[in-house]
Design a protein around this motif. Sequence first.
Motif, PDB file in Angstrom:
ATOM      1  N   ASP A  54       0.835  -1.203   0.000  1.00  0.00           N
ATOM      2  CA  ASP A  54       0.000   0.000   0.000  1.00  0.00           C
ATOM      3  C   ASP A  54       0.871   1.255   0.000  1.00  0.00           C
ATOM      4  OD1 ASP A  54      -1.766   2.103   0.486  1.00  0.00           O
ATOM      5  OD2 ASP A  54      -2.897   1.026   2.016  1.00  0.00           O
ATOM      6  N   PRO A  55       0.735   2.117  -1.033  1.00  0.00           N
ATOM      7  CA  PRO A  55       1.536   3.348  -1.062  1.00  0.00           C
ATOM      8  C   PRO A  55       1.357   4.210   0.181  1.00  0.00           C
ATOM      9  CG  PRO A  55       0.495   2.989  -3.187  1.00  0.00           C
ATOM     10  CD  PRO A  55      -0.103   1.984  -2.236  1.00  0.00           C
ATOM     11  N   LEU A  56       0.160   4.213   0.742  1.00  0.00           N
ATOM     12  CA  LEU A  56      -0.093   5.052   1.916  1.00  0.00           C
ATOM     13  C   LEU A  56       0.667   4.523   3.131  1.00  0.00           C
ATOM     14  CD1 LEU A  56      -3.920   5.674   1.461  1.00  0.00           C
ATOM     15  CD2 LEU A  56      -1.979   6.899   0.453  1.00  0.00           C
ATOM     16  N   ASP A  57       0.712   3.203   3.277  1.00  0.00           N
ATOM     17  CA  ASP A  57       1.484   2.622   4.374  1.00  0.00           C
ATOM     18  C   ASP A  57       2.979   2.863   4.173  1.00  0.00           C
ATOM     19  OD1 ASP A  57      -0.730   1.702   5.724  1.00  0.00           O
ATOM     20  OD2 ASP A  57      -0.664  -0.294   4.827  1.00  0.00           O
ATOM     21  N   GLN A  58       3.426   2.870   2.926  1.00  0.00           N
ATOM     22  CA  GLN A  58       4.832   3.159   2.661  1.00  0.00           C
ATOM     23  C   GLN A  58       5.174   4.596   3.049  1.00  0.00           C
ATOM     24  OE1 GLN A  58       6.461   1.784  -1.139  1.00  0.00           O
ATOM     25  NE2 GLN A  58       4.762   0.333  -1.336  1.00  0.00           N
ATOM     26  N   LEU A  59       4.265   5.524   2.787  1.00  0.00           N
ATOM     27  CA  LEU A  59       4.490   6.903   3.214  1.00  0.00           C
ATOM     28  C   LEU A  59       4.569   6.996   4.741  1.00  0.00           C
ATOM     29  CD1 LEU A  59       2.096   8.867   0.798  1.00  0.00           C
ATOM     30  CD2 LEU A  59       4.594   8.777   0.719  1.00  0.00           C
ATOM     31  N   ARG A  60       3.691   6.291   5.408  1.00  0.00           N
ATOM     32  CA  ARG A  60       3.711   6.315   6.880  1.00  0.00           C
ATOM     33  C   ARG A  60       5.023   5.736   7.418  1.00  0.00           C
ATOM     34  NH1 ARG A  60      -1.752   4.291   5.739  1.00  0.00           N
ATOM     35  NH2 ARG A  60      -3.221   6.031   6.008  1.00  0.00           N
ATOM     36  N   PHE A  61       5.498   4.673   6.779  1.00  0.00           N
ATOM     37  CA  PHE A  61       6.765   4.080   7.206  1.00  0.00           C
ATOM     38  C   PHE A  61       7.905   5.084   7.041  1.00  0.00           C
ATOM     39  CE2 PHE A  61      10.757   1.922   6.452  1.00  0.00           C
ATOM     40  CZ  PHE A  61      10.811   0.981   7.474  1.00  0.00           C
TER      41      PHE A  61
END
Length: 303
Positions: A54-61
């Motif tokens: 998920d791109p959004l989870d990658q941003l959060r990471f």
Amino acid sequence: MERRKFIRNTGLAAALGAASPFSFGQARQARPQEGFTLDYAPHLGMFKGSAGDDPLDQLRFMADAGFRSFEDNGMPNRPVAMQEAMARVMMERGLRMGVFVAHAIYWDKPNLASGDPALREEFLEEIRAAVDVARRVNAKWMTVVPGHLDLRRDMGHQTASVVESLRQAADILEPHGLVMVLEPLNFRDHPGMFLSGSAQAYEICRAVNSPACKILFDIYHQQIQEGNLIPNIGACWDEIAYFQIGDNPGRKEPTTGEINYANVFRYLLGRGYNGILGMEHGNSMEGTPGEEAVIQAYKSVDP
């Protein structure tokens, strides 16, 4: 740059009046405690093993790992709903948006260097569309590569054609406070490109004479193309708005090649650089150990 050929997304032609609720620079207000002195920007896929697909989870990471910016060459080709969702996460997590690629790159035939009015208008239409993307994702900078040499034209005539195209693009971008950053590409990975050296980029930016046209100094490309990194950065300093990173050989994270990134970054900090440094490289090792190695490499060279 490592990119596929981008196909123009007709959905990007949304009306300019549909402005994003975000303003430039706003995303930095909510960021967590900074993990680095300089502002390094990962890209999607760099931490996929740790964060998932998920791109959004990658941003959060990325934000949790201490990064405070992010770049995405392919942002214009993402669905509008995804662009807006990514903008919300960046806003929530204090990530600043770095560059995206503003137009389709001509890798094997001339476009801007040709002086062809139809190809110039195609380029300008893509710049107009990029304004919408920038508003949507709270971006300020967009990458422009002028394309291939026109071997049937004198270099002076090619340069004049490129400068005129960029002047017209700057007229589109200036009212919005946006900046196209010109990226010279090295002769080995991208033979035949019109723009290859930092001095050439400097000359063109001076000729365009606009705050909307600056240099993207890719340290990896320029190590291959010309070396002499710190003096060349200094000579172009007034026209540089953005840096990208990659070690040579291999185009992986710092410490994996010959470039003394600790010294380069110390120089940038000493000059007061507070912009983004895009992490446009691969990981030297696969999986989560490789992702941790990337983070540790940046910690080791961060001034």
